[in-house]
Design a protein around this motif. Structure first.
Motif, PDB file in Angstrom:
ATOM      1  N   ARG A   3       0.844  -1.192   0.000  1.00  8.97           N
ATOM      2  CA  ARG A   3       0.000   0.000   0.000  1.00  8.97           C
ATOM      3  C   ARG A   3       0.878   1.239   0.000  1.00  8.97           C
ATOM      4  N   ARG A   5       2.637   4.479   1.100  1.00  6.58           N
ATOM      5  CA  ARG A   5       2.976   4.939   2.445  1.00  6.58           C
ATOM      6  C   ARG A   5       3.959   6.094   2.313  1.00  6.58           C
ATOM      7  N   PRO A   6       4.143   6.852   3.377  1.00  7.82           N
ATOM      8  CA  PRO A   6       5.029   8.017   3.279  1.00  7.82           C
ATOM      9  C   PRO A   6       6.432   7.608   2.877  1.00  7.82           C
ATOM     10  N   GLN A   8       9.961   6.887   3.132  1.00  2.00           N
ATOM     11  CA  GLN A   8      10.648   6.446   4.342  1.00  2.00           C
ATOM     12  C   GLN A   8      11.878   5.644   3.935  1.00  2.00           C
ATOM     13  N   ASP A  13      14.271   3.424   8.468  1.00  2.00           N
ATOM     14  CA  ASP A  13      12.893   3.824   8.757  1.00  2.00           C
ATOM     15  C   ASP A  13      12.710   5.315   9.021  1.00  2.00           C
ATOM     16  N   TYR A  15      11.778   9.034   8.200  1.00  3.17           N
ATOM     17  CA  TYR A  15      10.911   9.699   7.231  1.00  3.17           C
ATOM     18  C   TYR A  15      11.711  10.743   6.469  1.00  3.17           C
ATOM     19  N   ARG A  89       4.531   9.748  -1.709  1.00  2.00           N
ATOM     20  CA  ARG A  89       4.328   8.423  -1.132  1.00  2.00           C
ATOM     21  C   ARG A  89       4.945   7.362  -2.025  1.00  2.00           C
ATOM     22  N   GLY A  91       5.127   3.094  -3.048  1.00  2.00           N
ATOM     23  CA  GLY A  91       4.273   1.918  -3.094  1.00  2.00           C
ATOM     24  C   GLY A  91       3.537   1.894  -4.414  1.00  2.00           C
ATOM     25  N   THR A  93       0.500   2.318  -6.912  1.00  2.00           N
ATOM     26  CA  THR A  93      -0.726   3.099  -6.983  1.00  2.00           C
ATOM     27  C   THR A  93      -1.465   2.708  -8.249  1.00  2.00           C
TER      28      THR A  93
END
Ligand SMILES: [Zn+2]
Length: 109
Positions: A3, A5-6, A8, A13, A15, A89, A91, A93
């Motif tokens: 999915r 996600r910001p 990162q 990890d 941000y 983001r 991931g 889409t």
């Protein structure tokens, strides 16, 4: 399928802010640097991933292209994600045509 996600860092990890245009000793990249030493570079169109990867290796060597060319697969770790520039983001889409690739590279040792 991941999915969105910001943005990162996959290694620590942290941000991260959206990629910006950076000139490293004549190499133009769009990306950034994480506090752990990893770099990330953006391929806006996802059509030049090979070239962008080489730029990323040069970037992680702080512009030292000779060093970058001597790196073998055992010298670095890398992760590649789809990237939505508008939402910042990573991931998969469902939108088409607006997704680039973002590549993270970190030197080992
Ligand atoms: Zn990091």
């Amino acid at each position: 399928m991941a999915r969105p996600r910001p943005l990162q860092c996959p290694f620590c990890d942290n941000y991260l802010r959206a990629p910006i245009d950076i000139n490293v000793k004549g190499i133009e990249v769009t990306g950034g640097i994480c506090t752990c030493g990893a770099v990330y570079v953006l391929d806006r169109t996802a059509h030049n991933v090979g070239d962008i990867f080489m730029d990323g290796l040069t970037f992680v060597c702080r512009g030292d292209i000779d060093k970058a060319l001597t790196l073998g697969p055992e010298d670095y770790e890398s992760e590649e994600y789809d990237y939505d520039q508008h939402a910042n983001r990573i991931g998969r889409t469902s939108k088409t045509g607006k997704v680039g690739k973002i590549i993270f590279i970190r030197l080992v040792n």
